[in-house]
Design an enzyme around this catalytic site. Structure first.
Site, PDB file in Angstrom:
ATOM      1  N   GLY A  12      90.344   6.313  89.950  1.00  0.00           N
ATOM      2  CA  GLY A  12      89.572   7.370  89.302  1.00  0.00           C
ATOM      3  C   GLY A  12      89.891   7.452  87.820  1.00  0.00           C
ATOM      4  CB  ILE A  14      95.081   8.994  86.448  1.00  0.00           C
ATOM      5  CG1 ILE A  14      95.016  10.485  86.118  1.00  0.00           C
ATOM      6  CG2 ILE A  14      96.444   8.428  86.058  1.00  0.00           C
ATOM      7  CD1 ILE A  14      96.055  11.339  86.815  1.00  0.00           C
ATOM      8  N   GLY A  15      93.573   6.314  87.179  1.00  0.00           N
ATOM      9  CA  GLY A  15      93.659   4.903  87.568  1.00  0.00           C
ATOM     10  C   GLY A  15      93.000   3.985  86.546  1.00  0.00           C
ATOM     11  CG  ASN A 121      99.683  17.088  90.628  1.00  0.00           C
ATOM     12  OD1 ASN A 121     100.902  17.121  90.614  1.00  0.00           O
ATOM     13  ND2 ASN A 121      98.957  16.975  89.521  1.00  0.00           N
ATOM     14  CG  HIS A 176     104.238  18.103  87.798  1.00  0.00           C
ATOM     15  ND1 HIS A 176     104.343  18.233  86.439  1.00  0.00           N
ATOM     16  CD2 HIS A 176     103.005  17.581  88.018  1.00  0.00           C
ATOM     17  CE1 HIS A 176     103.207  17.811  85.878  1.00  0.00           C
ATOM     18  NE2 HIS A 176     102.378  17.426  86.809  1.00  0.00           N
TER      19      HIS A 176
END
Ligand code: APR
Length: 321
Positions: A12, A14-15, A121, A176
Site C-alpha cells: 500500500g 508505506i509499502g 498498527n 507506539h
C-alpha cells in the site's frame, strides 16, 4: 555474497514508498507482496521504469504469491488497515491481528531465516503476535515506532529553536501509542540540552517548560495530526523512511543505537513484552538493548506506557490471538 533480498508484505502507501527507497539506495532486491491482484506488480513496474533515470539496478518484483519471498534476508510488514480520522491505533486491533496472523504464518513458512521489521498498527501488539506465531528469535523481530516518533520530536525542536534538524538528537521510548515517552532530559542540539536553549530563548523557565510540554504533546499525537489532514489514511512517507534507517543498520551492520520496539527480558524492569527502547541494530537484528538510568518521572511515564502495551496485548489475547 549476492545482494540482500528484502521483501515487503503489504504494497500500500508505506509499502510503495519503501520499495522506492530501497531501490534508490540500492539496499537490495525487492519483492513487494500484496493480496490485491496486479497492484504490487503495477507499483514495482512503475518504480523500475525510473531506474535508468535514478541510476539503480536492483530488481523489483511485485507479487501475489508468498513463494516469491522465499529466502528473504529481511521482511518488512506493512499489511493492515491504516487509521481514519478519529481512530486510535488500538482501534485497528481486531482487523489487523487477523491480517498479521496470515502474514506471520507465511513468513514463517517461506522466509524462516529472515529478520522481520513490523510497521503495522497497533504496533506493539502486532510485533508481539508476529513473534508468537513465527517463533523467530526475539532479536529478529523488531517493530518500527521509535525512529519515527523520535524524528517527529526532533523536527519540532529544530523548528522551535531555529536550528537544522540534522543537529538535533531526541529520543522517544515506550509504546507506539498516546502514552509514548519523549525523553526531554536528553533532547539536545549537538550536545547542548534543548531545555537549556529554550530557557535562554525565553529567559523564563516556566515558559520554556510550557513550550517543551507542547512539543512533547504534539509528538505523542503526531500520527493523529497527519491522519486528520490526510483524511483517507495515515502517515506513509515518514514511517517508510524510519524503517529504511533500520534496514540500513542491518544491511550494513552499522551497530546503530536506535530506539526500536524490542523484546525485553528484564531490561528497564520489563519482562516478556515488546517496548520501545534504545537498541544496537546490526547484521543480526537487535544485538543489544541499551539500558540507562531513568529519573523517577521518566520511569513513571515508561511504566504507564508499558501498562498500556500490556493492556493491548491482553485485549488481543482475549480476542483469541
Ligand atoms: N496480506 C498482505 N497484504 C494485505 C493483507 C494481507 N492479508 N491485507 C491487507 N493488505 C494490504 C492492503 O491490500 C494494502 O495494500 O496492506 C496494504 C496496506 O496499505 P495501506 O492501506 O495503504 O496502509 P499504509 O498506509 O501503508 O499503512 C499500513 O502501517 O503504519 C501502519 O497504521 C498503519 O496498519 C497500517 C500499516
Amino acid at each position: 555474497m549476492g545482494r540482500k533480498k528484502i521483501s515487503i508484505i503489504g504494497g500500500g502507501q508505506i509499502g510503495g514508498v519503501l520499495a522506492q527507497l530501497i531501490a534508490l539506495r540500492q539496499l537490495g532486491d525487492v519483492v513487494l507482496f500484496d493480496i490485491v491482484e496486479d497492484m504490487p506488480q503495477g507499483k514495482t513496474l512503475d518504480i523500475v521504469e525510473a531506474s535508468r533515470i535514478d541510476g539503480f539496478d536492483v530488481s523489483l518484483k511485485g507479487t501475489n504469491d508468498y513463494k516469491d519471498i522465499n529466502g528473504s534476508d529481511i521482511v518488512i510488514v506493512t499489511a493492515g488497515l491504516p487509521r481514519k480520522p478519529g481512530m486510535s491505533r488500538d482501534d485497528l486491533l481486531t482487523t489487523n491481528a487477523k491480517i498479521m496472523q496470515t502474514v506471520a504464518e507465511n513468513v514463517k513458512k517461506h522466509a524462516a531465516n529472515s529478520i522481520a521489521i513490523i510497521i503495522s498498527n497497533p504496533l506493539d501488539a502486532m510485533v508481539t503476535l508476529f513473534k508468537k506465531i513465527t517463533g523467530f528469535p526475539a532479536g529478529k523481530v523488531i517493530g518500527q515506532a521509535g525512529v519515527l516518533d523520535s524524528s517527529r520530536f526532533a523536527t519540532f525542536i529544530a523548528w522551535e529553536l531555529g536550528v537544522s534538524v540534522k543537529d538535533v538528537n531526541a529520543m522517544v521510548l515506550g509504546g507506539h501509542g498516546d502514552t509514548m515517552v519523549p525523553i526531554v532530559r536528553y533532547a539536545n542540539v549537538n550536545g547542548i540540552p534543548a531545555m537549556e536553549l529554550l530557557e535562554k530563548k525565553y529567559k523564563d523557565k516556566e515558559k520554556a517548560s510550557e513550550v517543551m510540554n507542547a512539543m512533547v504533546e504534539r509528538t505523542k499525537m503526531a500520527g493523529g495530526e497527519v491522519v486528520k489532514l490526510l483524511k483517507t489514511g495515515s502517515a506513509f512517507y515518514s514511517p517508510a523512511s524510519a524503517s529504511i534507517a533500520m534496514v540500513e543498520a542491518i544491511v550494513y551492520d552499522e551497530k546503530r543505537m536506535l530506539p526500536v520496539c524490542a523484546y525485553l527480558n528484564g531490561e528497564f524492569g520489563v519482562k516478556g513484552y515488546y517496548v520501545g527502547v534504545p537498541a544496537v541494530l546490526g547484521a543480526a537484528g537487535v544485538e543489544k538493548i541499551i539500558e540507562f538510568d531513568l529519573i523517577a518521572e521518566e520511569k513513571a511515564l515508561l511504566d504507564n506506557s508499558v501498562t498500556a502495551v500490556k493492556g493491548l496485548v491482553v485485549d488481543m489475547e482475549r480476542l483469541g490471538f
